[in-house]
Design an enzyme around this catalytic site. Structure first.
Site, PDB file in Angstrom:
ATOM      1  N   GLY A  31      57.958  68.881  58.104  1.00 25.06           N
ATOM      2  CA  GLY A  31      57.284  67.921  57.245  1.00 25.06           C
ATOM      3  C   GLY A  31      58.160  66.741  56.883  1.00 25.06           C
ATOM      4  O   GLY A  31      59.293  66.922  56.424  1.00 25.06           O
ATOM      5  N   SER A  34      57.522  63.148  51.240  1.00 24.05           N
ATOM      6  CA  SER A  34      58.561  62.857  50.258  1.00 24.05           C
ATOM      7  C   SER A  34      59.507  64.036  50.049  1.00 24.05           C
ATOM      8  O   SER A  34      60.733  63.876  50.051  1.00 24.05           O
ATOM      9  CB  SER A  34      57.920  62.461  48.919  1.00 24.05           C
ATOM     10  OG  SER A  34      57.212  61.265  49.045  1.00 24.05           O
ATOM     11  N   PHE A  35      58.929  65.245  49.889  1.00 28.20           N
ATOM     12  CA  PHE A  35      59.779  66.382  49.568  1.00 28.20           C
ATOM     13  C   PHE A  35      60.574  66.853  50.785  1.00 28.20           C
ATOM     14  O   PHE A  35      61.741  67.233  50.660  1.00 28.20           O
ATOM     15  CB  PHE A  35      58.943  67.530  49.001  1.00 28.20           C
ATOM     16  CG  PHE A  35      59.726  68.423  48.072  1.00 28.20           C
ATOM     17  CD1 PHE A  35      60.388  67.892  46.979  1.00 28.20           C
ATOM     18  CD2 PHE A  35      59.799  69.784  48.282  1.00 28.20           C
ATOM     19  CE1 PHE A  35      61.122  68.706  46.118  1.00 28.20           C
ATOM     20  CE2 PHE A  35      60.527  70.605  47.434  1.00 28.20           C
ATOM     21  CZ  PHE A  35      61.194  70.068  46.350  1.00 28.20           C
ATOM     22  N   GLY A  36      59.947  66.821  51.965  1.00 24.31           N
ATOM     23  CA  GLY A  36      60.686  67.174  53.172  1.00 24.31           C
ATOM     24  C   GLY A  36      61.842  66.224  53.409  1.00 24.31           C
ATOM     25  O   GLY A  36      62.952  66.646  53.770  1.00 24.31           O
ATOM     26  N   ALA A 162      61.128  64.456  44.109  1.00 28.55           N
ATOM     27  CA  ALA A 162      61.802  64.030  45.337  1.00 28.55           C
ATOM     28  C   ALA A 162      62.702  62.816  45.125  1.00 28.55           C
ATOM     29  O   ALA A 162      63.852  62.781  45.585  1.00 28.55           O
ATOM     30  CB  ALA A 162      60.758  63.730  46.413  1.00 28.55           C
ATOM     31  N   LYS A 213      51.636  75.941  37.985  1.00 33.80           N
ATOM     32  CA  LYS A 213      52.043  74.758  37.210  1.00 33.80           C
ATOM     33  C   LYS A 213      51.279  73.526  37.673  1.00 33.80           C
ATOM     34  O   LYS A 213      51.031  72.597  36.890  1.00 33.80           O
ATOM     35  CB  LYS A 213      53.552  74.565  37.293  1.00 33.80           C
ATOM     36  CG  LYS A 213      54.110  74.358  38.711  1.00 33.80           C
ATOM     37  CD  LYS A 213      54.256  72.905  39.063  1.00 33.80           C
ATOM     38  CE  LYS A 213      54.782  72.734  40.479  1.00 33.80           C
ATOM     39  NZ  LYS A 213      54.948  71.315  40.857  1.00 33.80           N
ATOM     40  N   ARG A 277      52.106  64.208  40.982  1.00 36.37           N
ATOM     41  CA  ARG A 277      50.863  63.902  41.699  1.00 36.37           C
ATOM     42  C   ARG A 277      49.667  64.576  41.038  1.00 36.37           C
ATOM     43  O   ARG A 277      48.591  63.991  40.928  1.00 36.37           O
ATOM     44  CB  ARG A 277      50.981  64.348  43.156  1.00 36.37           C
ATOM     45  CG  ARG A 277      52.016  63.573  43.940  1.00 36.37           C
ATOM     46  CD  ARG A 277      52.221  64.112  45.325  1.00 36.37           C
ATOM     47  NE  ARG A 277      52.785  65.454  45.311  1.00 36.37           N
ATOM     48  CZ  ARG A 277      53.194  66.108  46.399  1.00 36.37           C
ATOM     49  NH1 ARG A 277      53.088  65.540  47.577  1.00 36.37           N
ATOM     50  NH2 ARG A 277      53.701  67.311  46.301  1.00 36.37           N
TER      51      ARG A 277
END
Length: 412
Positions: A31, A34-36, A162, A213, A277
């Site tokens: 991926g 953003s986080f990848g 991120a 969460k 998000r």
């Protein structure tokens, strides 16, 4: 200018030596969102050889040629040890670890074509937070089903936006695995002066906390979008933590896990942080926009997946399956499903009957579970419940005694 923590000379020497040996360890990241991109950057900064697997050719070319992701976090220069490819064969060849940064709902479709390429002994570190909307599976259940075999897995969670990881702001995360040694090996990929990474064996607690969460972040955004105050958000977050802890404990988690980074830590960040998000989706709902319009606009703008939208109905089903009272999660599911307006949901929740302090409920449930386990063990050994209760009490007294002796000795 990215924030950097100062390191001492000895620490710098150790880091240089460590980086030299780590460069031969390849880490594949699934991926290029953003986080990848952020986690790949963290791992590459730690000296590991990182390759991101992306479906977008322009992203792979830009990362390899210019060390920038043109679609996510494009303002940041990526480290030299971070590369990218659209070839699964190239990304997985020689990989010692896989960091999975694909949303839960898309994981099966992403992994299905790769199952023959993923070695059965390579740990997969899942960062995906959510429950499958149809099967109600956690990632610990979903991945082995898709791969059709057991797979060593770990699960990273915690309050980690991120962009702030890219900035190297001091942060914390937790890595869970059934095997503590595996959790330790996986946490080493991320642990550094800017990201403290802790370990646990409570996979259920970490996964449930990470999934739920997102649902409560939608609620937090909704009350904010409605113009309600900080009192309301603080009440919501406190009650939400108890709700998700009660479900987690009922599913087999440890009661203390929700007091950590994967529980209250991630919950606070997602419900109160401006870059959430899920909170952004909730805020627009609170302002009166339709969910369909919100999701379509986010899809067009590449704002990323809000996992809480798909997870909310799954949580509602889990609460029925485990017979756990979760009024806030159920209200979120009802609002997202078009069965209730946001204002009606708030009024319904505030009109619930009064009761005792709810914060003790998960711990009571954990004690009851332990008592049932004790009684079951007693039956296996042919002992009466009274005998086992007495043994448990003696163990408690002994532990208290030795703990007291230890504290006394430390003070001398």
């Amino acid at each position: 200018q990215a924030y950097r923590l100062a390191v001492s000379a000895p620490a710098l020497v150790v880091a240089m030596q460590s980086t030299s040996s780590r460069a031969s360890t390849k880490v594949a990241v699934f991926g290029s969102g953003s986080f990848g991109t952020a986690l790949g950057t963290v791992v590459a900064r730690n000296g590991y050889n990182v390759m991101i697997l992306t479906r977008r050719e322009e992203v792979a070319v830009s990362i390899k040629s210019h060390h920038k992701n043109p679609q996510h976090l494009s303002e940041f220069q990526l480290p030299p040890l971070l590369s990218a490819t659209t070839s699964a064969e190239e990304a997985l060849a020689g990989a010692s670890f896989i960091v999975h940064c694909i949303p839960v709902q898309q994981t099966a479709a992403f992994m299905e074509p790769l199952k023959a390429l993923i070695p059965a002994d390579v740990p997969i570190i899942s960062t995906s937070k959510g429950l499958h909307s149809e099967t109600l599976e956690t990632m610990a259940e979903l991945v082995p089903r898709v791969l059709q075999r057991p797979q060593p897995m770990a699960f990273l969670s915690g309050p980690t936006f991120a962009k702030e990881l890219m900035e190297s702001y001091p942060s914390g995360a937790v890595v869970a695995a059934e095997n503590l040694s595996l959790a330790g090996r996986c946490s080493e990929l991320f642990h550094c002066t800017a990201l403290r990474c802790y370990t646990t064996t409570d996979v259920i607690g970490v996964e449930v906390g990470g999934a739920l969460k997102n649902v409560y972040a939608v609620a937090a955004g909704t009350v904010e979008g409605m113009g309600l105050g900080v009192n309301t958000v603080a009440f919501l977050v406190t009650r939400a933590c108890t709700e998700m802890n009660l479900l987690a404990v009922t599913m087999g988690a440890e009661a203390h896990s929700m007091a950590g980074l994967a529980g209250i830590g991630d919950l606070m960040l997602t419900c109160m942080g401006g870059a959430s998000r899920n909170k952004a989706v909730g805020s627009r709902i609170g302002q009166g926009e339709s969910l369909a319009k919100i999701l379509e606009s986010r899809k067009q703008s590449l704002d990323g997946v809000a996992e809480g939208v798909a997870t909310a109905p799954a949580v509602a089903e889990l609460s029925k399956r485990y017979n756990v009272s979760m009024p806030i999660a159920n209200a979120v599911a009802a609002v997202l499903g078009g069965k209730m307006e946001a204002k009606e949901a708030v009024l319904t929740l505030m009109q619930l009957p009064p009761g005792q302090d709810f914060s003790a409920q998960p711990h009571i449930a954990a004690m009851q579970r332990a008592q049932l386990a004790t009684m079951a063990a007693g039956r296996r050994f042919g002992l009466t419940p009274g005998t086992w209760t007495a043994i448990a009490m003696l163990e408690g007294v002994a532990l208290a005694f030795f703990a007291g002796r230890f504290v006394w000795a430390r003070r001398q």
